[in-house]
Design a protein around this motif. Structure first.
Motif: not given
Lengths: 295, 360
Positions: A269-275
């Motif tokens: 799952a790529y991206g950031t924890q901040e979504n």
């Protein structure tokens, strides 16, 4: 052509130079032959037509224009930094007759030093982008990618472009200044088709796979020396965003405790924890500032 | 913590405000010659050939010819012992000295070969390396009065020959009286040794030099030679005598000039500057243009002209005008010339990498 970034394909020091793309395709092809799950991931997640990938393509064109028209003329030149450095050294330590090493030796040393110092300063700036809150907002433009493709490399906010340009000017300028002070005009870069030999080899060995879904690993030992494509993919994952800051060398991550080595896995799952997500190019350019004002 | 980030960002923006965006400071993404073999190689090769054919080789040939002429005038003087032939020998010496300045200014042979470097530093001339110390002159006096012998290399170089043939404090008749048999024969021996060494320089350029083999390397050799020569011109040939260097600060003394006894110092400085100009005009400026460093080349030529004009404006020899304000102007102009060469080296090396403006 050059204003929308198409010239990058024919520019040896660009990440998407056609030879590097071909070599990445070849390596990816061989990898997929042995590990078909990777190919399935490309099909199932619709990597090339994913909305994040479509944003990458649009953003690449817009930012190539912004860089060419607005940024490149603003960035401090390494030429000015190196001249300042030479004159500073001459003022502090006096003029020194140039050291009489062979040109080949000096070229090798200069090329290697530029590469190592460049890689280290990349690590430092990259880490800063993750640790300074405002810079992290800027850098989230890059990390908001939900799927990876070679153009994700260029999914970078213009402020980050400026910072990386400044970093280059300072690091290359200081190294060049020291070398000209010591060796005079007896310096030069070892190049292949116009690119620093180390960057060329790095490009040929699949630098474009860093932003891909091909989890190519170098093995536990070599991943402590060089950052593998998979290690950079982990860096883009939501779970290990703040690990593996290195560009080419992993030794900086190893030295400063940010190295992460993991067994191969797919469907990360790529991206950031901040979504953080951006629906338009304009949002990618302005949202980091907008959010900063609101908080 | 928030203050730290605010400070960091402020610092960042202040930095950008100094980044500037003028043409000289802009990021042009073009390659430098010292870093790239891809630029117009044929034009670079022909520019290097021009420097070799129009400056280096003819100057080496000419200085050897001048040395042969000097030997002949010294032999004539040894036979006639007249003040007219002594004056001819002195004039021939001055011509040789100036001719050698041309060779020395663009002496890439010393950068190609240790043997050729030693030949220039320890056989031909001793001004820079031995600081023209009194030891040499004391030894020469001992030789001339019969209590020593001409055995060291330093006894047979241009510096020694100048001492042998000139004394600015002596009239021509007094000088003629000083020219005893040993002194006259020593002068011939010295001139023959100088000539032999100049022939080696000539032969080296004709048959051994690798200057034309690799243009990228040749650019480095000639630039390093010019910047080094400009530094020595400033420090040793002007600054030390005028009391502008740390070593002799505020202690001017014209006897530290290179050709104090023959009062040939200012012409030799001018000859060095004119050789630099010839190198620039015979190829190096073209190379600078090819390497996107034409403004640096123009700055060099302009500074050379300025320095030559200062040389031309002296009312008399430098030996009697060392404390003139013109000497400070000359020193500053040559200092700037050295910096301009450094800027040219830097400009030719400039290699910008667009990849580096992108993140990861």
């Amino acid at each position: 052509m050059e204003f929308v970034g198409l010239d990058y394909i024919f520019t040896p020091h660009q990440r998407v130079f056609w030879i590097y793309i071909l070599s990445a395709l070849f390596i990816a092809g061989v990898y997929m032959w042995f590990f078909p799950a990777t190919l399935s991931e490309y099909k199932n997640r619709k990597i090339w037509t994913h909305k994040s990938a479509l944003m990458d393509y649009k953003y690449f064109v817009v930012v190539a224009f912004i860089k060419k028209v607005f940024i490149l003329s603003l960035i401090l030149s390494s030429k000015d930094v190196s001249l300042w450095m030479i004159l500073f050294l001459q003022e502090q330590f006096g003029y020194t007759s140039t050291l009489s090493f062979s040109r080949e030796y000096v070229m090798l040393l200069y090329t290697l030093t530029l590469f190592i110092v460049g890689d280290f300063t990349r690590y430092l700036l990259h880490r800063l982008l993750h640790t300074v809150p405002f810079l992290w907002k800027i850098h989230q433009v890059h990390h908001s990618a939900e799927v990876l493709n070679p153009l994700t490399f260029y999914r970078v906010h213009p402020v980050e472009n400026i910072l990386f340009g400044l970093r280059y000017a300072l690091s290359a300028g200081v190294v060049t200044g020291v070398f000209i002070y010591l060796f005079g005009a007896n310096i030069g870069l070892i190049e292949i088709v116009g690119a620093n030999i180390f960057l060329f080899v790095f490009g040929l060995l699949g630098s474009n796979l860093r932003h891909s879904h091909v989890p190519l690993r170098y093995g536990d030992f070599f991943e402590k020396v060089f950052i593998s494509p998979f290690q950079h993919q982990l860096h883009h994952s939501i779970s290990f965003t703040h690990k593996n800051f290195g560009g080419t060398l992993a030794i900086w991550d190893l030295l400063f405790g940010t190295l992460h080595i993991e067994k191969t896995q797919t469907n990360i799952a790529y991206g950031t924890q901040e979504n953080s997500s951006f629906d338009t190019v304009a949002q990618m350019l302005f949202k980091p500032f907008y959010k900063e004002v609101k908080t | 913590m928030k203050n730290i980030y605010t400070a960091l960002l402020s610092l960042l923006f202040i930095t950008f405000s100094f980044v500037g965006c003028g043409n000289d400071n802009s990021y042009d993404g073009k390659n430098g010659l010292l870093s790239s073999g891809g630029a117009d190689q044929t034009n670079i090769d022909s520019s290097i050939l021009k420097i070799y054919e129009n400056v280096i080789l003819p100057d080496a040939n000419a200085s050897y010819e001048k040395s042969l002429a000097l030997i002949q005038t010294l032999k004539d003087f040894n036979e006639t012992k007249s003040s007219a032939t002594l004056a001819s020998a002195q004039a021939a010496f001055k011509e040789l000295a100036l001719s050698y300045k041309r060779v020395e200014s663009a002496y890439v042979a010393g950068r190609e070969s240790d043997e050729m470097r030693d030949l220039a530093n320890f056989y031909l001339e001793h001004f820079i390396f031995n600081s023209k110390g009194d030891t040499l002159f004391r030894e020469l006096e001992n030789i001339f009065n019969g209590s020593g012998s001409l055995y060291k290399n330093s006894h047979k170089g241009i510096t020694a020959l100048e001492y042998t043939l000139f004394d600015m404090n002596a009239s021509s008749s007094e000088m003629l009286a000083k020219m005893n048999t040993i002194r006259r024969e020593s002068a011939i021996t010295m001139a023959e040794a100088i000539s032999l060494n100049l022939k080696k320089v000539q032969e080296y350029y004709l048959s051994e030099s690798t200057f034309l083999d690799d243009s990228q390397r040749a650019i480095g050799l000639i630039l390093n030679q010019l910047v080094d020569n400009a530094y020595k011109l400033k420090e040793k040939r002007i600054g030390d005598a005028a009391g502008f260097t740390l070593k002799f600060k505020d202690n001017p003394d014209p006897t530290r000039l290179e050709y104090y006894k023959s009062m040939n110092s200012l012409p030799s400085i001018k000859e060095i500057l004119l050789t630099h100009k010839r190198v620039m005009q015979n190829g190096l400026s073209d190379i600078a243009t090819l390497g996107n460093a034409s403004s640096e080349a123009e700055a060099i030529l302009s500074k050379i002209d300025e320095a030559v004009n200062i040389c031309n404006s002296y009312a008399g020899p430098l030996e009697s005008n060392i404390t003139s304000t013109k000497t400070r102007e000359l020193f500053d102009a040559v200092a700037q010339l050295q910096d301009n060469y450094t800027a040219l080296i830097n400009g030719l090396n400039f290699k910008q990498d667009l990849l580096e403006a992108d993140g990861d």
